[in-house]
Scaffold this motif. Structure first.
Motif, mmCIF file in Angstrom:
data_model
loop_
_atom_site.group_PDB
_atom_site.id
_atom_site.type_symbol
_atom_site.label_atom_id
_atom_site.label_comp_id
_atom_site.label_asym_id
_atom_site.label_seq_id
_atom_site.Cartn_x
_atom_site.Cartn_y
_atom_site.Cartn_z
ATOM 1 N N THR A 65 0.826 -1.210 0.000
ATOM 2 C CA THR A 65 0.000 0.000 0.000
ATOM 3 C C THR A 65 0.861 1.261 0.000
ATOM 4 O O THR A 65 0.544 2.232 -0.696
ATOM 5 C CB THR A 65 -0.937 0.004 1.227
ATOM 6 O OG1 THR A 65 -1.782 -1.152 1.167
ATOM 7 C CG2 THR A 65 -1.803 1.250 1.244
ATOM 8 N N LEU A 66 1.939 1.260 0.771
ATOM 9 C CA LEU A 66 2.809 2.441 0.820
ATOM 10 C C LEU A 66 3.523 2.668 -0.506
ATOM 11 O O LEU A 66 3.680 3.816 -0.948
ATOM 12 C CB LEU A 66 3.830 2.294 1.954
ATOM 13 C CG LEU A 66 3.275 2.406 3.375
ATOM 14 C CD1 LEU A 66 4.384 2.190 4.404
ATOM 15 C CD2 LEU A 66 2.635 3.765 3.593
ATOM 16 N N ILE A 67 3.956 1.594 -1.157
ATOM 17 C CA ILE A 67 4.597 1.738 -2.470
ATOM 18 C C ILE A 67 3.612 2.331 -3.473
ATOM 19 O O ILE A 67 3.947 3.252 -4.233
ATOM 20 C CB ILE A 67 5.131 0.371 -2.961
ATOM 21 C CG1 ILE A 67 6.341 -0.051 -2.127
ATOM 22 C CG2 ILE A 67 5.505 0.438 -4.443
ATOM 23 C CD1 ILE A 67 6.828 -1.451 -2.432
ATOM 24 N N GLU A 68 2.390 1.801 -3.481
ATOM 25 C CA GLU A 68 1.358 2.341 -4.380
ATOM 26 C C GLU A 68 1.101 3.817 -4.091
ATOM 27 O O GLU A 68 0.989 4.642 -5.016
ATOM 28 C CB GLU A 68 0.066 1.538 -4.217
ATOM 29 C CG GLU A 68 0.157 0.100 -4.668
ATOM 30 C CD GLU A 68 -1.005 -0.743 -4.175
ATOM 31 O OE1 GLU A 68 -1.108 -1.922 -4.598
ATOM 32 O OE2 GLU A 68 -1.805 -0.247 -3.364
ATOM 33 N N THR A 69 1.027 4.156 -2.815
ATOM 34 C CA THR A 69 0.727 5.534 -2.423
ATOM 35 C C THR A 69 1.843 6.482 -2.819
ATOM 36 O O THR A 69 1.595 7.556 -3.386
ATOM 37 C CB THR A 69 0.494 5.609 -0.905
ATOM 38 O OG1 THR A 69 -0.611 4.770 -0.554
ATOM 39 C CG2 THR A 69 0.209 7.028 -0.467
ATOM 40 N N PHE A 120 -3.853 -2.756 -16.700
ATOM 41 C CA PHE A 120 -2.595 -2.991 -15.981
ATOM 42 C C PHE A 120 -2.590 -4.265 -15.148
ATOM 43 O O PHE A 120 -1.569 -4.576 -14.519
ATOM 44 C CB PHE A 120 -2.296 -1.798 -15.063
ATOM 45 C CG PHE A 120 -2.223 -0.477 -15.784
ATOM 46 C CD1 PHE A 120 -1.166 -0.179 -16.628
ATOM 47 C CD2 PHE A 120 -3.213 0.474 -15.614
ATOM 48 C CE1 PHE A 120 -1.098 1.044 -17.291
ATOM 49 C CE2 PHE A 120 -3.162 1.699 -16.266
ATOM 50 C CZ PHE A 120 -2.095 1.982 -17.118
ATOM 51 N N GLY A 121 -3.730 -4.981 -15.104
ATOM 52 C CA GLY A 121 -3.783 -6.183 -14.285
ATOM 53 C C GLY A 121 -4.100 -5.864 -12.835
ATOM 54 O O GLY A 121 -4.399 -4.723 -12.481
ATOM 55 N N LEU A 122 -4.018 -6.871 -11.987
ATOM 56 C CA LEU A 122 -4.362 -6.714 -10.578
ATOM 57 C C LEU A 122 -3.159 -6.407 -9.708
ATOM 58 O O LEU A 122 -3.247 -6.453 -8.474
ATOM 59 C CB LEU A 122 -5.060 -7.983 -10.062
ATOM 60 C CG LEU A 122 -6.414 -8.305 -10.705
ATOM 61 C CD1 LEU A 122 -6.989 -9.593 -10.124
ATOM 62 C CD2 LEU A 122 -7.400 -7.150 -10.500
ATOM 63 N N GLY A 123 -2.008 -6.096 -10.332
ATOM 64 C CA GLY A 123 -0.821 -5.720 -9.573
ATOM 65 C C GLY A 123 -0.910 -4.287 -9.075
ATOM 66 O O GLY A 123 -1.975 -3.665 -9.064
ATOM 67 N N ILE A 124 0.235 -3.731 -8.700
ATOM 68 C CA ILE A 124 0.226 -2.411 -8.076
ATOM 69 C C ILE A 124 -0.108 -1.298 -9.064
ATOM 70 O O ILE A 124 -0.630 -0.251 -8.671
ATOM 71 C CB ILE A 124 1.565 -2.100 -7.386
ATOM 72 C CG1 ILE A 124 2.703 -1.951 -8.419
ATOM 73 C CG2 ILE A 124 1.905 -3.170 -6.364
ATOM 74 C CD1 ILE A 124 3.977 -1.396 -7.822
ATOM 75 N N TRP A 125 0.155 -1.502 -10.366
ATOM 76 C CA TRP A 125 0.046 -0.375 -11.292
ATOM 77 C C TRP A 125 -1.394 0.048 -11.551
ATOM 78 O O TRP A 125 -1.654 1.209 -11.848
ATOM 79 C CB TRP A 125 0.764 -0.704 -12.606
ATOM 80 C CG TRP A 125 2.245 -0.724 -12.403
ATOM 81 C CD1 TRP A 125 3.054 -1.824 -12.418
ATOM 82 C CD2 TRP A 125 3.078 0.392 -12.099
ATOM 83 N NE1 TRP A 125 4.347 -1.463 -12.147
ATOM 84 C CE2 TRP A 125 4.395 -0.108 -11.949
ATOM 85 C CE3 TRP A 125 2.858 1.759 -11.938
ATOM 86 C CZ2 TRP A 125 5.474 0.729 -11.655
ATOM 87 C CZ3 TRP A 125 3.921 2.587 -11.632
ATOM 88 C CH2 TRP A 125 5.208 2.081 -11.503
ATOM 89 N N SER A 126 -2.338 -0.860 -11.435
ATOM 90 C CA SER A 126 -3.741 -0.439 -11.579
ATOM 91 C C SER A 126 -4.155 0.439 -10.398
ATOM 92 O O SER A 126 -4.923 1.405 -10.569
ATOM 93 C CB SER A 126 -4.655 -1.663 -11.669
ATOM 94 O OG SER A 126 -4.533 -2.491 -10.525
ATOM 95 N N LYS A 127 -3.625 0.161 -9.200
ATOM 96 C CA LYS A 127 -3.920 1.005 -8.040
ATOM 97 C C LYS A 127 -3.208 2.347 -8.143
ATOM 98 O O LYS A 127 -3.753 3.402 -7.801
ATOM 99 C CB LYS A 127 -3.498 0.314 -6.745
ATOM 100 C CG LYS A 127 -4.372 -0.847 -6.322
ATOM 101 C CD LYS A 127 -4.176 -2.058 -7.191
ATOM 102 C CE LYS A 127 -5.021 -3.240 -6.753
ATOM 103 N NZ LYS A 127 -4.933 -4.360 -7.711
#
Length: 262
Positions: A65-69, A120-127
Motif C-alpha cells: 500500500t505504501l509503495i502504491e501511495t 494494468f492487471g491486478l498488480g500495483i500499477w492499476s492502483k
C-alpha cells in the motif's frame, strides 16, 4: 496573534480529547449492538498488536500500500505540476483544453478502477493509476491558479529589468505557485492513500485494503477499524514529511502568527 493556549497546553488538551473519545467508545462498546457496528477499542488494539508484533503479518501488505501511495503521489504531483505550469503560461492552450479538463475532473474517477484493472492487471500499477487520477487534478488546479494569480505589476517590473522568459519562470512563476503546490500536497497525500486502498478493495491479492475487504467479508469490524487506524497513522506520517519539506522550502514565508511589523 497568538492562540488562546500555549503549545504544551494545546497538545495536552488534544491528548485528553483523544482519551475521552476512546473512553466513550470503550464504555459504549459494552453494549453488544454497539460493539457489532463499531467494534471494541481494546480488541482493535489487539489486532494492531498482532499485525505488527505477534504475527507480524501486516508488513507485506502495508509495504504494498505504501509503495502504491508513494508512486501515485510522486507521479500525480509531477504531472500536475508540469501540466499546471504549461497551461498557466499558455492562455491559448488553456482556453482550448478548459472544457475537457473540467469534464475529466467532474468524472467520478473510482469508476475507472475496473478499466485500469483490465489495462494494468491486478498488480500495483492499476492502483497507482487510479490514485494518480485523484492526485493529479488537485495539484494541477492549484498550480494553475498559482501561476494565474501572479501580480501583473510584479511581472511588468521584472520585464522592465530585462528578465527573460526562463528567468520569469524560475524567479516569479514557480515561487508564486509553490505555496499553492504545498497547499494541495497535504490533500493529495490522503487522496493517494484513498486511491490505493480503493483499488485494492476492488481487486487485489495484497495491501491493507485487501485486509479490510477480507475482514468485512467475515463481519470482523475490529479488524476493519484496525486497518482504518493503521492507514490514518501512516497518512499522518506522510503529511508530516510534506510539512517538513514545506517548512524547509518556504522558510522565506512569514509565519501565520506573525504580525509582519517591526
Amino acid at each position: 496573534m497568538k492562540g488562546p493556549w500555549s503549545a504544551p497546553l494545546l497538545r495536552t488538551l488534544q491528548v485528553l480529547l483523544l482519551a475521552a473519545i476512546l473512553l466513550i467508545w470503550h464504555l459504549a462498546s459494552a453494549n453488544r449492538d454497539v460493539a457489532f457496528f463499531f467494534g471494541r477499542p481494546l480488541e482493535v488494539a489487539q489486532v494492531i498488536w498482532a499485525w505488527f508484533v505477534t504475527d507480524a503479518g501486516i508488513y507485506r501488505h502495508l509495504g504494498v500500500t505504501l509503495i502504491e501511495t508513494v508512486l501515485a503521489f510522486a507521479i500525480g504531483t509531477a504531472g500536475g505540476l508540469g501540466f499546471g505550469l504549461w497551461l498557466g503560461l499558455s492562455r491559448g492552450a488553456s482556453a482550448l483544453l478548459d472544457p475537457y479538463i473540467t469534464a475529466a475532473n467532474s468524472m467520478p474517477r473510482v469508476i475507472l478502477a475496473p478499466i485500469f484493472a483490465m489495462w494494468f492487471g491486478l498488480g500495483i500499477w492499476s492502483k497507482v493509476a487510479l490514485a494518480v487520477t485523484l492526485v493529479f487534478f488537485i495539484v494541477f488546479f492549484n498550480v494553475y491558479q498559482g501561476v494565474r494569480e501572479v501580480s501583473p505589476t510584479l511581472l511588468a517590473n521584472a520585464r522592465m529589468l530585462g528578465a527573460s522568459r526562463r528567468q520569469l519562470l524560475r524567479h516569479v512563476y514557480i515561487p508564486s505557485a509553490t505555496s499553492w503546490v504545498f497547499s494541495s500536497l497535504h490533500t493529495s497525500v490522503g487522496l493517494a492513500f484513498v486511491g490505493a486502498v480503493v483499488g485494492e478493495y476492488l481487486g487485489s491479492a495484497a495491501g491493507v485494503g485487501y485486509l479490510i475487504l477480507q475482514a468485512e467479508g467475515t463481519f470482523d469490524v475490529n479488524t476493519v477499524f484496525a486497518g482504518i487506524v493503521v492507514l490514518t497513522v501512516f497518512a499522518l506520517l506522510l503529511d508530516g514529511v510534506v510539512t517538513l519539506v514545506e517548512r524547509r522550502l518556504l522558510a522565506w514565508r512569514p509565519s501565520p502568527g506573525g504580525s509582519g511589523m517591526l
